[in-house]
Design an enzyme around this catalytic site. Structure first.
Site, PDB file in Angstrom:
ATOM      1  N   ASP A 160      34.546  33.452  35.097  1.00 40.36           N
ATOM      2  CA  ASP A 160      34.596  32.355  35.559  1.00 40.36           C
ATOM      3  C   ASP A 160      34.419  31.583  34.198  1.00 40.36           C
ATOM      4  O   ASP A 160      34.700  30.364  34.179  1.00 40.36           O
ATOM      5  CB  ASP A 160      33.434  31.954  36.915  1.00 40.36           C
ATOM      6  CG  ASP A 160      33.664  33.065  37.717  1.00 40.36           C
ATOM      7  OD1 ASP A 160      34.606  32.968  38.652  1.00 40.36           O
ATOM      8  OD2 ASP A 160      32.939  33.986  38.009  1.00 40.36           O
ATOM      9  N   HIS A 188      29.540  34.179  42.285  1.00 40.83           N
ATOM     10  CA  HIS A 188      31.031  34.413  41.848  1.00 40.83           C
ATOM     11  C   HIS A 188      31.828  34.332  43.138  1.00 40.83           C
ATOM     12  O   HIS A 188      32.375  35.351  43.725  1.00 40.83           O
ATOM     13  CB  HIS A 188      31.177  35.823  41.271  1.00 40.83           C
ATOM     14  CG  HIS A 188      32.585  35.959  41.100  1.00 40.83           C
ATOM     15  ND1 HIS A 188      33.481  35.468  40.113  1.00 40.83           N
ATOM     16  CD2 HIS A 188      33.553  36.966  41.639  1.00 40.83           C
ATOM     17  CE1 HIS A 188      34.880  35.815  40.327  1.00 40.83           C
ATOM     18  NE2 HIS A 188      34.651  36.806  41.132  1.00 40.83           N
TER      19      HIS A 188
HETATM   20  N1  LIG Z   1      33.534  39.494  39.307  1.00 33.64           N
HETATM   21  C1  LIG Z   1      34.567  39.191  39.051  1.00 33.64           C
HETATM   22  O1  LIG Z   1      34.930  38.171  38.401  1.00 33.64           O
HETATM   23  C2  LIG Z   1      35.993  39.992  39.567  1.00 33.64           C
HETATM   24  C3  LIG Z   1      35.545  41.029  40.578  1.00 33.64           C
HETATM   25  N2  LIG Z   1      36.905  41.584  41.035  1.00 33.64           N
HETATM   26  C4  LIG Z   1      36.560  42.765  42.147  1.00 33.64           C
HETATM   27  O2  LIG Z   1      36.505  43.937  41.352  1.00 33.64           O
HETATM   28  C5  LIG Z   1      37.063  44.915  42.170  1.00 33.64           C
HETATM   29  C6  LIG Z   1      38.208  46.041  41.918  1.00 33.64           C
HETATM   30  O3  LIG Z   1      39.052  45.231  41.432  1.00 33.64           O
HETATM   31  P1  LIG Z   1      40.530  45.996  41.229  1.00 33.64           P
HETATM   32  O4  LIG Z   1      40.181  47.285  40.073  1.00 33.64           O
HETATM   33  O5  LIG Z   1      41.479  45.064  40.981  1.00 33.64           O
HETATM   34  O6  LIG Z   1      40.567  46.952  42.482  1.00 33.64           O
HETATM   35  P2  LIG Z   1      41.408  48.277  42.882  1.00 33.64           P
HETATM   36  O7  LIG Z   1      41.670  48.477  44.453  1.00 33.64           O
HETATM   37  O8  LIG Z   1      42.610  48.356  41.998  1.00 33.64           O
HETATM   38  O9  LIG Z   1      40.378  49.440  42.341  1.00 33.64           O
HETATM   39  C7  LIG Z   1      39.467  49.589  43.191  1.00 33.64           C
HETATM   40  C8  LIG Z   1      38.863  51.138  42.981  1.00 33.64           C
HETATM   41  O10 LIG Z   1      37.745  51.269  43.254  1.00 33.64           O
HETATM   42  C9  LIG Z   1      37.880  52.744  43.721  1.00 33.64           C
HETATM   43  N3  LIG Z   1      36.422  52.936  44.702  1.00 33.64           N
HETATM   44  C10 LIG Z   1      36.441  52.506  46.014  1.00 33.64           C
HETATM   45  N4  LIG Z   1      35.188  52.879  46.464  1.00 33.64           N
HETATM   46  C11 LIG Z   1      34.614  53.494  45.483  1.00 33.64           C
HETATM   47  C12 LIG Z   1      33.371  54.324  45.629  1.00 33.64           C
HETATM   48  N5  LIG Z   1      32.472  54.338  46.552  1.00 33.64           N
HETATM   49  N6  LIG Z   1      33.188  54.968  44.374  1.00 33.64           N
HETATM   50  C13 LIG Z   1      33.864  54.818  43.198  1.00 33.64           C
HETATM   51  N7  LIG Z   1      35.248  53.992  43.128  1.00 33.64           N
HETATM   52  C14 LIG Z   1      35.620  53.670  44.480  1.00 33.64           C
HETATM   53  C15 LIG Z   1      38.945  52.894  44.717  1.00 33.64           C
HETATM   54  O11 LIG Z   1      39.668  54.145  44.940  1.00 33.64           O
HETATM   55  C16 LIG Z   1      40.070  52.117  43.697  1.00 33.64           C
HETATM   56  O12 LIG Z   1      40.548  52.896  42.774  1.00 33.64           O
HETATM   57  C17 LIG Z   1      37.279  44.268  43.601  1.00 33.64           C
HETATM   58  O13 LIG Z   1      36.163  44.307  44.431  1.00 33.64           O
HETATM   59  C18 LIG Z   1      37.778  42.783  43.065  1.00 33.64           C
HETATM   60  O14 LIG Z   1      37.477  41.857  43.948  1.00 33.64           O
HETATM   61  C19 LIG Z   1      38.054  41.347  40.506  1.00 33.64           C
HETATM   62  C20 LIG Z   1      38.150  40.541  39.478  1.00 33.64           C
HETATM   63  C21 LIG Z   1      37.211  39.546  39.168  1.00 33.64           C
HETATM   64  O1  LIG Z   2      39.154  37.361  44.441  1.00 30.62           O
HETATM   65  C1  LIG Z   2      39.111  38.479  43.978  1.00 30.62           C
HETATM   66  O2  LIG Z   2      39.352  39.477  44.519  1.00 30.62           O
HETATM   67  C2  LIG Z   2      39.344  38.655  42.421  1.00 30.62           C
HETATM   68  C3  LIG Z   2      38.041  37.753  41.715  1.00 30.62           C
HETATM   69  O3  LIG Z   2      36.848  37.822  42.361  1.00 30.62           O
HETATM   70  C4  LIG Z   2      38.464  36.946  40.727  1.00 30.62           C
HETATM   71  O4  LIG Z   2      39.686  36.910  40.204  1.00 30.62           O
HETATM   72  O5  LIG Z   2      37.528  35.874  40.623  1.00 30.62           O
END
Ligand SMILES: NC(=O)C1=CN([C@@H]2O[C@H](COP(=O)(O)OP(=O)(O)OC[C@H]3O[C@@H](n4cnc5c(N)ncnc54)[C@H](O)[C@@H]3O)[C@@H](O)[C@H]2O)C=CC1
Ligand SMILES: O=C([O-])CC(=O)C(=O)O
Length: 329
Positions: A160, A188
């Protein structure tokens, strides 16, 4: 390489952020160009094979800093001796899922991970939660790791922060390097508050440099706060490379320090500063020195900022109360 490798655990390693993150960790962008790392990849059983594929590609890069890779579906093994824990894997909200279901599902992930960190982490462990709802997931993990200093649990608002830098630089036609002291306050989520009133652009107050309250309220704040949704709409998938980049920035600065005359945004356990209830994991302006962060004190919070910070903090209180009611903390 003479230094002892740093143990870095990445959960959700086979996911899209994992794929954008691991190669950069292994090439020195997390801790620095001379710090060897040992990677621990934690995945759910069904995704272990995909993580193994990523590990094969990491091998194929022949990164000199990469000391080794372990892959597991066992949190206890994944966090044994961990120095830096990047908790990326989370349960996303799916169709028909209520908020309580989402919190419950994530509680099922972050409670055992907190316990495993408590059981085996190194004394200097630093934890960054990326998986959403990041602030509250961090709180859940922290509450199940009573032997780890509470301040070691943080959540990511650096994406952000970077989004806000970029939007402001575009508006003013300046380089992102010219912008200092920008802050993301709160959660967030869409309630987050990107604050320009204490930020500076080339030494001048940023809000004054913008001099356009309508843009600030109707354009800048919603663009930054809803950027995640806009990326999902455009890409058909949520931010991955930019999220990975922000995670690297967060840990890099936490370990190596922030630049003189600037600060960064990190969601950290509140010490009560700026009226944020103690213990809530909320985003603040922070500086880092000798590996320890501190909240920037004494900033003037005008009425406009106060209302927005309060709204985001109120949402965090609601999330905390909801996970409490579910018995997750
Ligand atoms: N804080 C921030 O600024 C942001 C947060 N996010 C969040 O990050 C997270 C991950 O995003 P992506 O990689 O795009 O999702 P994704 O769905 O591509 O990957 C998530 C992975 O986590 C694994 N997973 C699920 N439960 C698990 C567990 N108990 N232990 C280990 N691995 C586990 C899944 O098998 C999957 O491979 C989401 O919650 C998303 O909303 C995404 C973008 C920004
Ligand atoms: O909304 C989502 O899953 C991804 C996220 O947190 C972001 O891009 O800031």
């Amino acid at each position: 390489m003479t230094r002892t490798p740093v143990n870095v655990t990445v959960t959700g390693a086979a996911g899209q952020i994992g794929y954008a993150l691991l190669f950069r960790i292994a090439s020195g962008h997390l801790l620095g160009p001379d710090v060897p790392v040992r990677l621990r990849l934690l995945e759910i059983p069904q995704a272990v094979k995909a993580a193994e594929g990523t590990a094969m590609e990491l091998d194929d890069c022949a990164f000199p800093l990469l000391d080794g890779i372990d892959i597991t579906d066992d949190a206890t093994k994944a966090f044994d001796g961990v120095n830096v824990a990047l908790l990326v894997g989370a349960r996303p909200r799916t169709k028909g899922m209520e908020r309580g279901d989402l919190l419950q599902a994530n509680g099922g992930i972050f409670k055992p991970q907190g316990e495993a960190i408590n059981a085996g982490a190194a004394d200097d462990v630093r934890v960054l939660v990326v998986g959403n709802p990041a602030n509250t997931n961090a709180l859940i993990a922290q509450q199940h790791a009573p032997d780890v200093p509470a301040e070691r649990f943080t959540a990511m608002t650096r994406l952000d922060h970077n989004r806000a830098l970029s939007q402001l630089a575009k508006k003013l036609g300046v380089s992102v390097d010219d912008i200092k002291k920008l802050t993301i306050w709160g959660n967030h989520s869409a309630t987050q508050y990107p604050d320009l009133f204490n930020a500076e652009v080339a030494g001048k107050n940023a809000a004054e440099a913008v001099n356009d309250q309508a843009w600030l309220e109707n354009d800048f704040i919603p663009t930054v706060a809803k950027r995640g949704a806009a990326i999902i709409e455009a890409r058909g998938a949520s931010s991955a490379a930019s999220a990975a980049n922000a995670a690297l920035n967060h840990i890099h600065d936490w370990v190596n320090g922030t630049a003189e005359g600037d600060w960064v945004s990190m969601a950290i356990p509140s010490d009560g500063s700026y009226g944020v209830p103690e213990g809530l994991i909320s985003s603040f302006p922070v500086t880092v020195k000798d590996g320890k962060y501190s909240i920037v004190q004494g900033l003037e919070i005008n009425e406009f900022s106060r209302a927005r910070i309060d709204a985001s903090v109120a949402e965090l209180v609601e999330e905390r109360d909801a996970v409490k009611a579910l018995g997750l903390i």
